[in-house]
Scaffold this motif. Structure first.
Motif, PDB file in Angstrom:
ATOM      1  N   VAL A 137      -4.771 -15.212  17.458  1.00  0.00           N
ATOM      2  CA  VAL A 137      -3.506 -15.784  17.924  1.00  0.00           C
ATOM      3  C   VAL A 137      -2.436 -14.730  18.182  1.00  0.00           C
ATOM      4  O   VAL A 137      -1.433 -15.025  18.846  1.00  0.00           O
ATOM      5  CB  VAL A 137      -2.990 -16.842  16.927  1.00  0.00           C
ATOM      6  N   LEU A 138      -2.626 -13.519  17.680  1.00  0.00           N
ATOM      7  CA  LEU A 138      -1.657 -12.453  17.938  1.00  0.00           C
ATOM      8  C   LEU A 138      -1.923 -11.792  19.285  1.00  0.00           C
ATOM      9  O   LEU A 138      -3.071 -11.606  19.692  1.00  0.00           O
ATOM     10  CB  LEU A 138      -1.727 -11.384  16.848  1.00  0.00           C
ATOM     11  N   ARG A 139      -0.857 -11.402  19.953  1.00  0.00           N
ATOM     12  CA  ARG A 139      -1.030 -10.583  21.157  1.00  0.00           C
ATOM     13  C   ARG A 139      -1.508  -9.195  20.747  1.00  0.00           C
ATOM     14  O   ARG A 139      -1.287  -8.764  19.595  1.00  0.00           O
ATOM     15  CB  ARG A 139       0.284 -10.476  21.921  1.00  0.00           C
ATOM     16  N   PRO A 140      -2.162  -8.443  21.630  1.00  0.00           N
ATOM     17  CA  PRO A 140      -2.541  -7.069  21.293  1.00  0.00           C
ATOM     18  C   PRO A 140      -1.316  -6.248  20.875  1.00  0.00           C
ATOM     19  O   PRO A 140      -0.283  -6.268  21.535  1.00  0.00           O
ATOM     20  CB  PRO A 140      -3.138  -6.547  22.603  1.00  0.00           C
ATOM     21  N   GLY A 141      -1.436  -5.574  19.755  1.00  0.00           N
ATOM     22  CA  GLY A 141      -0.311  -4.824  19.219  1.00  0.00           C
ATOM     23  C   GLY A 141       0.631  -5.643  18.363  1.00  0.00           C
ATOM     24  O   GLY A 141       1.600  -5.098  17.821  1.00  0.00           O
ATOM     25  N   GLY A 142       0.354  -6.946  18.208  1.00  0.00           N
ATOM     26  CA  GLY A 142       1.226  -7.807  17.415  1.00  0.00           C
ATOM     27  C   GLY A 142       1.225  -7.415  15.948  1.00  0.00           C
ATOM     28  O   GLY A 142       0.218  -6.977  15.388  1.00  0.00           O
ATOM     29  N   GLU A 143       2.363  -7.605  15.306  1.00  0.00           N
ATOM     30  CA  GLU A 143       2.556  -7.198  13.907  1.00  0.00           C
ATOM     31  C   GLU A 143       2.097  -8.270  12.927  1.00  0.00           C
ATOM     32  O   GLU A 143       2.198  -9.464  13.213  1.00  0.00           O
ATOM     33  CB  GLU A 143       4.050  -6.948  13.644  1.00  0.00           C
ATOM     34  N   VAL A 144       1.665  -7.829  11.756  1.00  0.00           N
ATOM     35  CA  VAL A 144       1.461  -8.710  10.605  1.00  0.00           C
ATOM     36  C   VAL A 144       2.340  -8.192   9.478  1.00  0.00           C
ATOM     37  O   VAL A 144       2.220  -7.030   9.079  1.00  0.00           O
ATOM     38  CB  VAL A 144      -0.013  -8.734  10.144  1.00  0.00           C
ATOM     39  N   ARG A 145       3.225  -9.024   8.991  1.00  0.00           N
ATOM     40  CA  ARG A 145       4.002  -8.704   7.802  1.00  0.00           C
ATOM     41  C   ARG A 145       3.348  -9.426   6.624  1.00  0.00           C
ATOM     42  O   ARG A 145       3.105 -10.632   6.697  1.00  0.00           O
ATOM     43  CB  ARG A 145       5.446  -9.173   7.952  1.00  0.00           C
ATOM     44  N   PHE A 146       3.065  -8.706   5.548  1.00  0.00           N
ATOM     45  CA  PHE A 146       2.383  -9.346   4.432  1.00  0.00           C
ATOM     46  C   PHE A 146       3.047  -9.022   3.094  1.00  0.00           C
ATOM     47  O   PHE A 146       3.487  -7.904   2.844  1.00  0.00           O
ATOM     48  CB  PHE A 146       0.896  -8.977   4.398  1.00  0.00           C
ATOM     49  N   PHE A 147       3.114 -10.056   2.273  1.00  0.00           N
ATOM     50  CA  PHE A 147       3.523  -9.949   0.875  1.00  0.00           C
ATOM     51  C   PHE A 147       2.530 -10.791   0.086  1.00  0.00           C
ATOM     52  O   PHE A 147       2.536 -12.023   0.161  1.00  0.00           O
ATOM     53  CB  PHE A 147       4.949 -10.452   0.672  1.00  0.00           C
ATOM     54  N   GLU A 148       1.631 -10.125  -0.638  1.00  0.00           N
ATOM     55  CA  GLU A 148       0.531 -10.809  -1.304  1.00  0.00           C
ATOM     56  C   GLU A 148       0.361 -10.278  -2.726  1.00  0.00           C
ATOM     57  O   GLU A 148       0.799  -9.175  -3.041  1.00  0.00           O
ATOM     58  CB  GLU A 148      -0.776 -10.591  -0.530  1.00  0.00           C
ATOM     59  N   HIS A 149      -0.288 -11.086  -3.565  1.00  0.00           N
ATOM     60  CA  HIS A 149      -0.669 -10.586  -4.882  1.00  0.00           C
ATOM     61  C   HIS A 149      -2.188 -10.477  -4.942  1.00  0.00           C
ATOM     62  O   HIS A 149      -2.906 -11.098  -4.154  1.00  0.00           O
ATOM     63  CB  HIS A 149      -0.128 -11.466  -6.007  1.00  0.00           C
ATOM     64  N   GLY A 150      -2.694  -9.643  -5.867  1.00  0.00           N
ATOM     65  CA  GLY A 150      -4.133  -9.467  -5.954  1.00  0.00           C
ATOM     66  C   GLY A 150      -4.533  -8.569  -7.105  1.00  0.00           C
ATOM     67  O   GLY A 150      -3.797  -8.421  -8.085  1.00  0.00           O
ATOM     68  N   ARG A 151      -5.686  -7.964  -6.940  1.00  0.00           N
ATOM     69  CA  ARG A 151      -6.298  -7.177  -8.009  1.00  0.00           C
ATOM     70  C   ARG A 151      -5.434  -5.978  -8.375  1.00  0.00           C
ATOM     71  O   ARG A 151      -4.873  -5.309  -7.525  1.00  0.00           O
ATOM     72  CB  ARG A 151      -7.684  -6.723  -7.539  1.00  0.00           C
ATOM     73  N   GLY A 152      -5.356  -5.685  -9.687  1.00  0.00           N
ATOM     74  CA  GLY A 152      -4.590  -4.523 -10.126  1.00  0.00           C
ATOM     75  C   GLY A 152      -4.466  -4.487 -11.636  1.00  0.00           C
ATOM     76  O   GLY A 152      -4.873  -5.403 -12.335  1.00  0.00           O
ATOM     77  N   GLY A 153      -3.915  -3.373 -12.135  1.00  0.00           N
ATOM     78  CA  GLY A 153      -3.604  -3.272 -13.541  1.00  0.00           C
ATOM     79  C   GLY A 153      -4.635  -2.604 -14.419  1.00  0.00           C
ATOM     80  O   GLY A 153      -4.535  -2.676 -15.643  1.00  0.00           O
ATOM     81  N   GLY A 154      -5.642  -1.964 -13.823  1.00  0.00           N
ATOM     82  CA  GLY A 154      -6.637  -1.272 -14.638  1.00  0.00           C
ATOM     83  C   GLY A 154      -7.825  -2.151 -14.986  1.00  0.00           C
ATOM     84  O   GLY A 154      -7.909  -3.320 -14.622  1.00  0.00           O
ATOM     85  N   ARG A 155      -8.769  -1.574 -15.743  1.00  0.00           N
ATOM     86  CA  ARG A 155     -10.042  -2.242 -16.000  1.00  0.00           C
ATOM     87  C   ARG A 155      -9.898  -3.533 -16.783  1.00  0.00           C
ATOM     88  O   ARG A 155     -10.517  -4.550 -16.455  1.00  0.00           O
ATOM     89  CB  ARG A 155     -10.978  -1.290 -16.748  1.00  0.00           C
ATOM     90  N   VAL A 156      -9.074  -3.516 -17.834  1.00  0.00           N
ATOM     91  CA  VAL A 156      -8.940  -4.706 -18.670  1.00  0.00           C
ATOM     92  C   VAL A 156      -8.304  -5.842 -17.883  1.00  0.00           C
ATOM     93  O   VAL A 156      -8.777  -6.993 -17.922  1.00  0.00           O
ATOM     94  CB  VAL A 156      -8.125  -4.386 -19.937  1.00  0.00           C
ATOM     95  N   MET A 157      -7.243  -5.542 -17.146  1.00  0.00           N
ATOM     96  CA  MET A 157      -6.579  -6.592 -16.377  1.00  0.00           C
ATOM     97  C   MET A 157      -7.484  -7.096 -15.259  1.00  0.00           C
ATOM     98  O   MET A 157      -7.543  -8.311 -14.993  1.00  0.00           O
ATOM     99  CB  MET A 157      -5.259  -6.078 -15.799  1.00  0.00           C
ATOM    100  N   THR A 158      -8.200  -6.191 -14.593  1.00  0.00           N
ATOM    101  CA  THR A 158      -9.107  -6.619 -13.530  1.00  0.00           C
ATOM    102  C   THR A 158     -10.206  -7.524 -14.075  1.00  0.00           C
ATOM    103  O   THR A 158     -10.557  -8.541 -13.457  1.00  0.00           O
ATOM    104  CB  THR A 158      -9.731  -5.396 -12.835  1.00  0.00           C
ATOM    105  N   PHE A 159     -10.740  -7.179 -15.253  1.00  0.00           N
ATOM    106  CA  PHE A 159     -11.738  -8.033 -15.889  1.00  0.00           C
ATOM    107  C   PHE A 159     -11.140  -9.413 -16.183  1.00  0.00           C
ATOM    108  O   PHE A 159     -11.779 -10.450 -15.954  1.00  0.00           O
ATOM    109  CB  PHE A 159     -12.234  -7.394 -17.183  1.00  0.00           C
ATOM    110  N   THR A 160      -9.904  -9.432 -16.672  1.00  0.00           N
ATOM    111  CA  THR A 160      -9.237 -10.699 -16.973  1.00  0.00           C
ATOM    112  C   THR A 160      -9.031 -11.521 -15.711  1.00  0.00           C
ATOM    113  O   THR A 160      -9.261 -12.745 -15.692  1.00  0.00           O
ATOM    114  CB  THR A 160      -7.880 -10.432 -17.643  1.00  0.00           C
ATOM    115  N   GLN A 161      -8.587 -10.875 -14.633  1.00  0.00           N
ATOM    116  CA  GLN A 161      -8.380 -11.585 -13.376  1.00  0.00           C
ATOM    117  C   GLN A 161      -9.678 -12.218 -12.877  1.00  0.00           C
ATOM    118  O   GLN A 161      -9.701 -13.393 -12.469  1.00  0.00           O
ATOM    119  CB  GLN A 161      -7.831 -10.623 -12.318  1.00  0.00           C
ATOM    120  N   ARG A 162     -10.772 -11.453 -12.918  1.00  0.00           N
ATOM    121  CA  ARG A 162     -12.047 -11.981 -12.436  1.00  0.00           C
ATOM    122  C   ARG A 162     -12.554 -13.107 -13.318  1.00  0.00           C
ATOM    123  O   ARG A 162     -13.119 -14.096 -12.822  1.00  0.00           O
ATOM    124  CB  ARG A 162     -13.066 -10.852 -12.359  1.00  0.00           C
ATOM    125  N   ALA A 163     -12.359 -12.990 -14.630  1.00  0.00           N
ATOM    126  CA  ALA A 163     -12.775 -14.054 -15.537  1.00  0.00           C
ATOM    127  C   ALA A 163     -11.992 -15.339 -15.270  1.00  0.00           C
ATOM    128  O   ALA A 163     -12.557 -16.442 -15.263  1.00  0.00           O
ATOM    129  CB  ALA A 163     -12.597 -13.599 -16.977  1.00  0.00           C
TER     130      ALA A 163
END
Length: 242
Positions: A137-163
């Motif tokens: 749906v974007l024209r060629p060269g069209g911008e995407v502005r994103f503000f998202e949350h996701g994986r982070g915080g080291g091994r323990v936090m990543t394990f917690t997120q996946r669980a």
């Protein structure tokens, strides 16, 4: 087509209890977590015709700059869409709220100068398909502005997120997933990546599984798809300044 025209249809996403809880929390978070300032930074400098995917209750609408000629805001959840319509009526730029999903955007190809992803990729059912639709749906060269949350915080936090993703979190949070990688997903979908910055929310207090956020810019390449080069990260992994 307005949101009201789809009342008789079955919604592809239906989380009325979560929608009500989210709407109350999100309004409070605007000031307490600095999200209003982040929305300003997310949308600053946009112009032309903009598609917002997963508009929620429409809190971005008040922050679109005057150079935006129209916002088409897609929201699949009926309760949130109803509140988004109310927010659209108060916006200073034209906003049309429509039903639809990220995996099947109800708009024409190549029709938008920019797209906005704001805390939506966590709950999309098929991220590659949704980002393929965004490219369409974007024209060629069209911008995407994103503000998202996701994986982070080291091994323990990543394990917690996946669980949590494998157990109760998606059921309690309207299909949200904690351990996704929005930057990697954009890159894999063939978007070019501009500067982005990692944020931790809330700014004060202990980090939570949903605290690890990223704010940035991508674009649809003008030519055929090719793997994007490594993106430049601005700032550091730390608290939001917004």
């Amino acid at each position: 087509m307005s949101a009201g025209s789809a009342r008789g249809a079955r919604d592809p996403v239906h989380h009325p209890l979560f929608a009500r809880c989210y709407a109350r929390f999100s309004v409070t978070a605007e000031s307490r977590m600095g999200l209003a300032g982040i929305r300003e930074r997310l949308l600053a400098g946009l112009s032309g015709r903009v598609l917002e995917v997963g508009a929620g209750n429409g809190l971005n609408f008040a922050h679109y700059p005057d150079a935006v000629s129209e916002v088409v805001a897609v929201e699949p959840e009926r309760v949130l869409r109803r509140w988004a319509v109310e927010s659209a009526r108060r916006a200073e730029v034209p906003v049309d709220v429509v039903p639809g999903t990220a995996e099947a955007l109800p708009v024409e190809s190549g029709a938008f100068d920019a797209a906005v992803l704001s805390l939506v990729l966590c709950s999309v059912r098929e991220v590659p398909r949704a980002l393929g639709e965004l490219r369409r749906v974007l024209r060629p060269g069209g911008e995407v502005r994103f503000f998202e949350h996701g994986r982070g915080g080291g091994r323990v936090m990543t394990f917690t997120q996946r669980a949590l993703d494998r157990t109760l979190w998606p059921r309690l949070s309207g299909g949200c997933h904690l351990a996704r990688d929005p930057v990697g997903a954009l890159r894999d979908a063939g978007f070019g990546l501009g500067p982005y910055r990692r944020l931790t929310l809330p700014e004060k207090g202990p980090a939570l599984p949903a605290s690890y956020c990223v704010l940035g810019v991508a674009w649809r390449p003008s030519g055929p798809w090719s793997p994007a080069p490594p993106a430049r990260v601005t700032g550091s992994t730390g608290a939001a300044r917004g």
